[in-house]
Design a protein around this motif. Structure first.
Motif, short mmCIF file in Angstrom:
data_model
loop_
_atom_site.label_atom_id
_atom_site.label_comp_id
_atom_site.label_asym_id
_atom_site.label_seq_id
_atom_site.Cartn_x
_atom_site.Cartn_y
_atom_site.Cartn_z
N ASP A 165 0.85 -1.20 0.00
CA ASP A 165 0.00 0.00 0.00
C ASP A 165 0.88 1.24 0.00
N ASP A 180 0.47 4.01 1.49
CA ASP A 180 0.60 4.52 2.86
C ASP A 180 1.71 3.83 3.64
N LEU A 181 1.74 2.52 3.50
CA LEU A 181 2.70 1.73 4.24
C LEU A 181 4.11 1.95 3.68
N ALA A 208 5.26 5.16 4.99
CA ALA A 208 5.61 5.05 6.40
C ALA A 208 6.99 4.42 6.57
N LEU A 209 7.24 3.36 5.81
CA LEU A 209 8.56 2.72 5.87
C LEU A 209 9.65 3.69 5.42
N LEU A 235 9.54 7.02 5.51
CA LEU A 235 9.73 8.06 6.54
C LEU A 235 10.61 7.51 7.67
N LEU A 273 7.02 -7.63 4.02
CA LEU A 273 7.42 -6.35 4.63
C LEU A 273 8.92 -6.28 4.84
N TYR A 333 9.71 3.00 15.92
CA TYR A 333 9.54 3.05 14.47
C TYR A 333 10.16 4.25 13.78
N VAL A 334 9.77 5.45 14.20
CA VAL A 334 10.00 6.60 13.32
C VAL A 334 10.75 7.76 13.94
#
Lengths: 430, 430
Positions: free
Chosen positions: B81, B83-84, B87-88, B90, B171, B362-363
């Motif tokens: 996706d 979005d995902l 996110a990865l 970022l 993933l 995560y980020v």
């Protein structure tokens, strides 16, 4: 001693064998050490008393059997020749200055997303330092281990050292006085490492253990890695000299012997582009070694592990040096800087004809505790960082969390961790 | 779950037990791992084929049984996706920025004695990264391990990951594509660690191995420490939340559960100065956990290892926190900065009410590979330094050697090392 030319058809096979050789004692001490550590963990001081009587013929009865008092260290210092005292002090001062320059800087900044990030360095609370007894009881080792810990800001420094039949080494005590270490325990071997890691009634446990030792001490540190921090797993010492034919063969021979005299397992290697020079060095090693008080050890090391390699061009020495990843590398050539730029794997580099490795062992300033046995591929010499640790930190307000939180929520769900996502979602909902 | 008050008469005994508890699996895998490593060292790829068939039900026959091709990673990335994927990306960008800021600086200076001293940092040549299969196959772990290696400048990065019955995790493959790692081997367990450390015909050996794994993987890394560099010995994860009564109990409950849902051996601890608030948090943990897809693991962890501690004053939390030396510490109070100044032992600190630990997983940017099980007393989170090493260097001319050489000669003689002395004396004589 081996003589090799990089044009020999079997050079690669022979050189690969040298690179792979570990030279470590084949004694399997793992089981013994495991038992000793278990016993120290279970029985504490009682186990120390037993092992110290058995291995060191020293009875731990009264307090002064257990510890060396600060006034004994001061007395040893006062009794030294003034010259030797000054030499120790100069060494200490220079080691301190070099290691002060290593102190890491904290970080604290706010990035474009409005997130504050940073890292702060702190010393460990307590460090334990192993100082061997007997032949390898070197005051220089004490300085090289204790000073970085002091510079790092470690508040408690505990020395353990075996005193066989009760004998102490006055130079080591004098060095302890100079550095200002006042907790010195008369225990050694794997049992001393166990006491530092687990703690006993008498000896409070520490966070990091460094310092050289025999095979039992090294194995005890390895087995306790993770329970405490340790410095590198150390193996036999080594020197690689890369030299052209313009050097005085006597100087280079002395450099090779200065490594060989440490231990029968030490290794000295010369790489040169001048076959005649290699022969001259070999002759001078023979002449000089015959006159050394340390000749037995030096000859044993040189005969078993010494290597002379002749290459066509010193540029060819570099890939060989990178494969050896030696603890000490001397570059005795006209332009040592050029070679250093290509030398990626070495513990410490000595640049130019006027820098014998021995000056680095004592007074130059950088640490003489260096990675051995090809470990310079991934490890560094002892430094203040071995006595410190870094804590990262993160701060943000709601705007910051709005900027980066949604991506974290996505990833948490994708990894199947809903509570991770919820902890962010709840804060963003308000 | 335990409820404690620091005014309870038995508080110290109970708290000390929590500090000392290791929560690690009691399985003795040492012998198994020893045998597996010996077999991989002796038999190479043949041993990998055998173990992978046996443990992963995966047959290593053709090249694509052995490796995951870069185009498979790209395909996994393209299939995500948007979005995902964002996110990865970022996460990767922010992790990279934080770790670039960690790059150490070389040193090169000449001191008052005319001696040139310095240190240069270099990346290791090759790093191996373990990525678990199954439940703990987290793309975030791949980013957190691979990006510091890339930032350090490591040229070769080799991933090993088990693919039970041939199954891969899309993933993880997408994360590998983002970081640009193109050497991915489909082997896992202790045998994969052995292959990375010793090398086989197919898998070239590496210098450093990092990455999380099960008890066998962790023990294999521990046993090979010294043959290669490794990151810290990792144990079960933990969070300590220090919170006043002004927090939303739901937020803090979610934070505690975000740690608990990782693994039954995880530990979540709250210290607060508000007994009512502690009760509210406990209620919210019960309510929230019942709704989690991860409730089984989260409840098991919370029931077995969760702790609520009520103190009279949050200042009293600090010595407790320093003894716990927790992996993650949240400071959900009005003035988190003041508490942080006194918090000496922690893997990572989350400052203020708006910073749930999950955002750091995560980020945020700092590494999420952090010391566990009280190891923050002496260890740091993963950083670019784990993939680099420092070489010291020393240079001087004759005047420099005249300034410091005589002290080294004194010390060499005092230590009984005459060839050390001679190597300096010969140069000073000219």
């Amino acid at each position: 001693m081996q003589r090799l030319k990089n044009t020999d058809p079997d050079f690669e096979a022979k050189f690969a064998k040298i690179v792979e050789a570990r030279r470590e004692s084949s004694q399997d001490v793992g089981r013994d050490v495991f038992d000793i550590l278990a016993r120290v963990k279970a029985m504490g001081d009682k186990a120390l008393v037993e092992y110290t009587t058995r291995f060191d013929q020293h009875n731990l009865t009264n307090d002064n059997d257990w510890m060396i008092a600060p006034d004994q260290c001061k007395a040893a210092y006062d009794a030294l020749d003034a010259d030797l005292r000054d030499a120790l002090q100069l060494a200490a001062d220079r080691i301190q200055a070099y290691h002060e320059d290593q102190l890491p800087h904290d970080r604290d900044y706010t990035d474009d997303a409005g997130v504050r990030l940073g890292a702060k360095w702190r010393p460990v609370d307590a460090a334990g330092l192993y100082v061997p007894g007997g032949r390898a009881a070197y005051p220089s080792s004490l300085l090289m281990n204790a000073i970085p810990a002091k510079v790092a800001g470690v508040e408690r420094l505990a020395i353990v050292t075996p005193t066989p039949k009760g004998e102490t080494n006055p130079l080591v005590l004098a060095a302890a006085h100079i550095v200002g270490v006042d907790e010195i325990w008369r225990v050694g071997g794997a049992q001393a490492i166990g006491a530092l890691a687990y703690g006993t009634d008498r000896i409070e446990r520490v966070d990091v253990i460094t310092g050289p030792g025999n095979a039992w001490v090294a194995e005890a540190k390895r087995q306790l890695y993770g329970v405490v921090g340790i410095d590198m797993v150390a193996g036999p010492s080594e020197i690689l000299v890369i030299a052209d034919g313009k050097n005085d063969p006597d100087w280079i021979a002395a450099d090779l012997l200065s490594q060989a005299e440490h231990d029968p397992t030490s290794q000295s290697i010369l790489i040169t582009d001048d076959a005649d020079f290699a022969e001259q060095v070999e002759d001078r090693v023979d002449v000089q070694s015959a006159m050394l008080a340390t000749r037995k050890v030096a000859r044993e090391s040189w005969d078993a592990h010494g290597v002379l390699i002749v290459v066509e061009d010193l540029e060819q020495a570099i890939p060989l040096a990178n494969r050896l990843a030696a603890e000490h590398v001397e570059l005795a050539v006209d332009d040592p800087e050029a070679l250093m730029g290509k030398l990626h794997h070495a513990g410490s580099i000595f640049l130019g004809r006027m820098v014998p490795e021995a000056v680095g062992d004592y007074v130059a300033g950088p640490n003489h505790v260096l990675p051995t046995g090809r470990r310079a591929r991934f490890a560094s010499g002892l430094s203040v960082l071995d006595f410190m640790k870094r804590t990262s930190f993160i701060s943000m307000d709601k705007a910051g969390l709005e900027a980066i939180g949604p991506a974290a929520i996505k990833l948490a769900h994708a990894e199947g961790l809903p509570a991770h996502a919820a902890s962010i979602e709840l804060r963003l909902k308000t």
